[in-house]
Design an enzyme around this catalytic site. Structure first.
Site, PDB file in Angstrom:
ATOM      1  N   GLU A  80       0.870  -1.049   0.032  1.00 16.26           N
ATOM      2  CA  GLU A  80       0.015  -0.030   0.090  1.00 16.26           C
ATOM      3  C   GLU A  80       1.015   1.366  -0.043  1.00 16.26           C
ATOM      4  OE1 GLU A  80      -2.359   0.508   3.556  1.00 16.26           O
ATOM      5  OE2 GLU A  80      -0.597   1.676   3.957  1.00 16.26           O
ATOM      6  N   CYS A 112      -3.509  -4.597   3.578  1.00 14.12           N
ATOM      7  CA  CYS A 112      -2.457  -5.454   4.186  1.00 14.12           C
ATOM      8  C   CYS A 112      -2.486  -6.805   3.467  1.00 14.12           C
ATOM      9  CB  CYS A 112      -2.533  -5.395   5.645  1.00 14.12           C
ATOM     10  SG  CYS A 112      -2.455  -3.898   6.344  1.00 14.12           S
ATOM     11  N   ARG A 199     -12.644   0.706  16.555  1.00  9.88           N
ATOM     12  CA  ARG A 199     -12.950  -0.602  16.807  1.00  9.88           C
ATOM     13  C   ARG A 199     -13.664  -1.501  16.025  1.00  9.88           C
ATOM     14  NH1 ARG A 199     -11.808  -2.043  21.717  1.00  9.88           N
ATOM     15  NH2 ARG A 199     -13.675  -3.468  21.818  1.00  9.88           N
ATOM     16  N   THR A 201     -12.548  -2.017  13.010  1.00 13.39           N
ATOM     17  CA  THR A 201     -11.438  -2.770  12.617  1.00 13.39           C
ATOM     18  C   THR A 201     -11.358  -4.176  13.064  1.00 13.39           C
ATOM     19  OG1 THR A 201      -9.814  -1.799  13.953  1.00 13.39           O
ATOM     20  CG2 THR A 201     -10.268  -0.658  12.023  1.00 13.39           C
ATOM     21  N   HIS A 234      -1.977 -12.578   9.732  1.00 13.08           N
ATOM     22  CA  HIS A 234      -1.874 -11.011   9.653  1.00 13.08           C
ATOM     23  C   HIS A 234      -1.600 -10.442  11.105  1.00 13.08           C
ATOM     24  CE1 HIS A 234      -1.415  -7.107   8.410  1.00 13.08           C
ATOM     25  NE2 HIS A 234      -2.563  -6.721   9.199  1.00 13.08           N
ATOM     26  N   LYS A 239      -1.387  -8.602  19.707  1.00 11.82           N
ATOM     27  CA  LYS A 239      -2.321  -9.117  20.209  1.00 11.82           C
ATOM     28  C   LYS A 239      -3.215  -9.972  19.284  1.00 11.82           C
ATOM     29  CE  LYS A 239      -6.368  -7.837  23.518  1.00 11.82           C
ATOM     30  NZ  LYS A 239      -6.990  -6.480  23.765  1.00 11.82           N
ATOM     31  N   SER A 296      -7.569  -5.044   4.853  1.00 11.36           N
ATOM     32  CA  SER A 296      -8.765  -4.335   5.087  1.00 11.36           C
ATOM     33  C   SER A 296      -9.560  -3.966   3.980  1.00 11.36           C
ATOM     34  CB  SER A 296      -8.274  -2.716   5.906  1.00 11.36           C
ATOM     35  OG  SER A 296      -8.164  -3.073   7.202  1.00 11.36           O
TER      36      SER A 296
END
Lengths: 350, 386, 129
Positions: A80, A112, A199, A201, A234, A239, A296
């Site tokens: 990107e 991504c 959030r 995402t 990914h 986390k 995304s």
């Protein structure tokens, strides 16, 4: 047998710590480190971009593949952060490795997962018999807006994979792609920094898409998480990949080798591909590897690879990914230098 | 080949000359030289200039030079060999007269460097290096000479103080030269502690950005005897050689082969040895350059240029005075003018024209060495009073 | 940066393509039409090594106009073997680390860019090995 015949990564030398960024924006570093499981990230030098890192990653892949670059029939860089808005990155790469002129070239873009897209198409063309070898690359020098949560993770790196049918290092057994229209993260034309849905995402985007792809891939292959030696997802932060992996049924031990985000950051199109190179550096013949990317917008590409007995012989022919990540030559930047390197300072004449 | 003499010299005061454009800058020295020779025209004019186009947007000095010097329609020819343009122009004028093609010819040199900013000047000067394999990668002239300095220090043990001593010595000489751009004395510490330009070269190791010109009149010796009552200064030797344009492609990175070869030609032509020469004006564009030049000329042994400088061999009252004018370092370095200005200094010294504090005790035979780029071209002339 | 001027040097800057004199074996980088050693005009294609050692170096602190934002940066002359030397920047290296004799390897880097709208010019820099 179709699969990876050469692989290589490139990680720039510069790093910036989460504390250094948090200090500038008055954020609480410990909670970022805990919440995002992120300690530091790689930063490209001003003379590095998606093209230069792709070239260096490909040179590492060629050291392992030991093929004539003239036999590479396609080069696909997914990113990107292609340095040009109009003019391909892949032409520079192909010229630099000596793959021109009989070669197909396209730059991929899908947030991504642009890198795994390139890998998917490269692998498919070889499988279809269109060409002897094809090159798929994921590379990014991604940017987060100053002070935005993304700034703590957006980093730089590249991974390159040469697909072929002879001397395969890791056979590609299954693939699956899964996508919907989910606007969780985007960058409009002429905008310098991306925007995201906060959030949004997470659950409806990252988790739903990766779970959807992973489940379909497991069903297609009739395999279970415990069949795999390694899994990589990914990794926009430290986390998410561990959480999604555990939801699918993988254990920490299967994911740790490809889990680079805590000290690498999010290399966007390079994220799961660089994780895969780290796994290939240590995998043993017969090991099964599960990989699901995420881009995304939103979609995932899933792959199941099986390491062959050729792999151990080439692992040390180029630098290991972890060696670049943990290199003693890492250089820690202050926020000012980082801002200069990343073009965040407005200069005269711009 | 006919004998040739210098019968007139002219040089204006050098510096940042904001008020004057290149046309008059060149004409000032040309007129001084004509006056000095007691004539009002010549048969041809050669003009040394490196890059008036990049510095001032003005090319075609072959017309502008004669035009503004009041000698139109005399033919003008611009000669370019980077910083050796002046020396090369003098050589062209010398060959013109020596061949019998003409009797009286002017060699002039000019550079108007302050119409662009520092970055622009660095860019313009860098065009003397290989554009694609040196300049493309970010090197500058101070950088090239700094790499030669590091090499010299590593190979021969040359010290930082020895480099700085070149600047100290040349500024001591230039202090007395009323035409020099920077008339100030320096200490070793001042040189070493000035702003770093390209390690280890500091600002005071580097010659400055200068506006300036110089001109000389060459004449066949026979005709000169009729024209002037001043001491005749004969051109007894001329040499010119090239080297690879890229520094990286030379056998020894800190040895000036082109200077050695040009000097050998000039000395052979003159039938002299270096020890026969009384003094020299050399191309000290950087402190390390003078050390390498005196080695290539044989004034010092190879690798011993630093200690020789420190020991005062090349000082004004030394065994072999080098750059009594102050050199490029103090006098200034308007690149195309430098090589011609060296001939001006040689002539004045040999004629005994200078004030007491500027005049060398013994100055019958002088040598001028002018070079382009990182030593990729070099011109040497030897002049003798007759 | 003129596009044709940049484009025609790609083989050397991207792939280190050189020629080797068929008569005396001298390697020439960049290629030439005539061998400066033996005057032969017959060559075969070759490539220079990507590994070498620093023979001399400097740190450019006052750069030409097109490198204003990069300074200070180290530049070195690197011996690549086969009597070939190249001049290039040294990347990923602190000034105090620079040493004559230091082993380096060439990496693909962006060398120049013309403002925010001109072409991007790539090539080699050396990095500590």
């Amino acid at each position: 047998m179709v699969g990876i015949v050469g692989y290589g990564a490139y990680i720039p030398r510069n790093r910036i710590k989460v504390e250094e960024i948090a200090k500038v924006w008055g954020a609480d570093a410990p909670s970022y480190k805990r919440g995002l499981q992120l300690r530091e990230k790689s930063v490209p030098s001003p003379d590095q971009d998606t093209i230069t890192m792709s070239v260096e990653a490909t040179k590492n892949a060629l050291k392992r593949a030991e093929i004539d670059p003239q036999d590479i029939g396609a080069v696909y860089i997914g990113s990107e952060s292609h340095p040009y808005a109009v003019k391909p990155s892949g032409t520079v790469l192909a010229e630099a490795i000596g793959a021109t002129p009989d070669c197909h070239c396209a730059d991929y873009e899908f947030a991504c997962k642009a890198g795994s897209e390139g890998m998917f198409v490269a692998m498919s063309l070889v499988k279809a018999g269109e060409m002897k070898y094809a090159l798929g690359i994921g590379a990014d020098t991604s940017q987060g807006a100053p002070g935005d949560a993304l700034e703590y993770s957006a980093s730089a790196g590249a991974a390159a994979f040469i697909f072929g049918k002879e001397n395969v290092l890791a056979e590609c057994l299954y693939t699956h792609s899964w996508m919907t229209d989910t606007p969780d993260f985007w960058r409009r034309e002429h905008q310098f920094y991306p925007s995201h849905g906060g959030r949004f995402t997470g659950e409806p985007a990252y988790f739903r898409t990766i779970m959807g792809c992973a489940k379909a891939l497991l069903e297609k292959s009739k395999m279970k998480p415990e069949d795999f030696a390694y899994a990589v997802f990914h990794q926009p932060n430290g986390k998410f990949p561990m959480t999604v992996g555990k939801r699918i049924g993988f254990k920490t031990e299967q994911m740790e080798q490809g889990w680079l985000c805590p000290t690498l950051g999010n290399t966007y199109s390079g994220a799961s591909p660089i994780g895969l190179t780290s796994i290939l550096d240590v995998a043993k013949p017969g090991d099964l590897i599960f990989m699901v990317s995420y881009g995304s917008g939103a979609g995932s590409d899933g792959f199941i690879f099986k390491a062959t007995d050729k792999l151990p012989g080439v692992q040390n022919k180029a630098v290991h990914t972890r060696a670049m990540l943990d290199s003693e030559r890492r250089k820690y930047l202050d926020y000012g230098t980082y801002s200069k390197f990343r073009g965040k300072i407005k200069l005269r004449g711009e | 080949m006919r004998d040739v003499a210098v019968i007139g010299v002219g040089m204006n005061k050098w510096g940042e000359l904001w008020e004057i454009a290149i046309r008059d800058l060149l004409a000032e020295s040309a007129l001084l030289a004509l006056d000095d020779a007691g004539i009002d025209s010549v048969e041809a004019m050669y003009i040394g200039c490196m890059t008036s186009g990049l510095f001032t947007d003005q090319e075609h000095l072959g017309s502008m030079g004669p035009d503004y010097s009041g000698i139109c329609p005399v033919p003008g020819t611009r000669v370019e060999s980077a910083c050796a343009s002046g020396g090369a122009a003098f050589r062209a004028a010398f060959m013109h007269v020596a061949s019998g093609m003409g009797d009286i010819v002017m060699a002039a040199g000019v550079e108007k460097m302050t119409d662009v900013d520092g970055g622009g000047a660095t860019f313009a000067l860098a065009t003397a290096a290989d554009q694609e394999y040196e300049v493309y990668n970010g090197i500058t002239f101070p950088g090239l000479y700094a790499m030669m300095a590091n090499h010299h220090m590593n190979k021969y043990g040359t010290t930082r103080d020895q480099l700085a001593q070149v600047s100290v010595k040349n500024h001591a000489n230039g202090f007395n030269n009323e035409l020099a751009q920077f008339r100030m004395k320096l200490t070793l510490d001042q040189v070493k502690n000035s702003v770093m330009v390209a390690d280890p070269m500091t600002l005071l190791d580097c010659s400055p950005i200068t506006d300036g010109s110089a001109a000389v009149i060459l004449c066949s010796l026979d005709k000169a005897k009729e024209l002037t009552k001043k001491r005749l200064v004969k051109v007894i030797g001329s040499g010119h050689a090239s080297d690879t344009i890229q520094l990286a492609q030379r056998e020894n990175l800190s040895y000036l082969k082109s200077t050695e070869l040009a000097a050998k030609q000039a000395l052979d032509m003159a039938g002299k040895k270096i020890t026969d020469i009384d003094f020299a004006e050399v191309h000290d564009c950087f402190s390390i350059a003078e050390i390498m030049v005196i080695e290539a000329l044989g004034i010092a042994e190879v690798g011993k240029g630093g200690p020789a400088t420190m020991d005062g061999v090349t000082a004004f009252d030394g065994k072999f005075p080098v750059n009594p004018s102050g050199g490029l370092k103090s006098k200034g370095h308007p690149v195309g003018a430098t090589g011609v200005a060296q001939i001006v200094e040689l002539t004045k010294q040999i004629r005994g024209d200078l004030d007491k504090n500027r005049q060398l005790k013994k100055a019958d035979i002088g040598l001028a060495q002018n070079m382009g780029g990182s030593g990729a071209s070099s011109v040497v002339h030897i002049l003798e009073g007759v | 940066m003129s596009a044709p001027k940049y484009w025609r040097e790609m083989a050397q800057r991207y792939r280190f393509e050189a020629v080797k004199c068929k008569k005396c074996g001298r390697v020439l980088f960049p290629p030439r039409l005539v061998c400066p050693a033996c005057k032969s005009r017959e060559f075969e294609n070759t490539r220079i090594n990507d590994k070498g050692t620093i023979e001399t170096y400097t740190i450019v602190r006052i750069p030409p106009s097109q490198f204003t934002d990069e300074a200070p940066y180290p530049v070195a002359i690197v011996n690549m073997g086969d009597n070939v030397r190249v001049l290039c920047q040294v990347a990923d290296c602190e000034p105090e680390e620079l040493k004559i004799g230091m082993p380096v390897r060439l990496e693909f880097r962006k060398i120049q860019q013309e403002g925010s709208s001109g072409i991007l010019a790539y090539g080699y820099k050396c990095v500590p090995e």
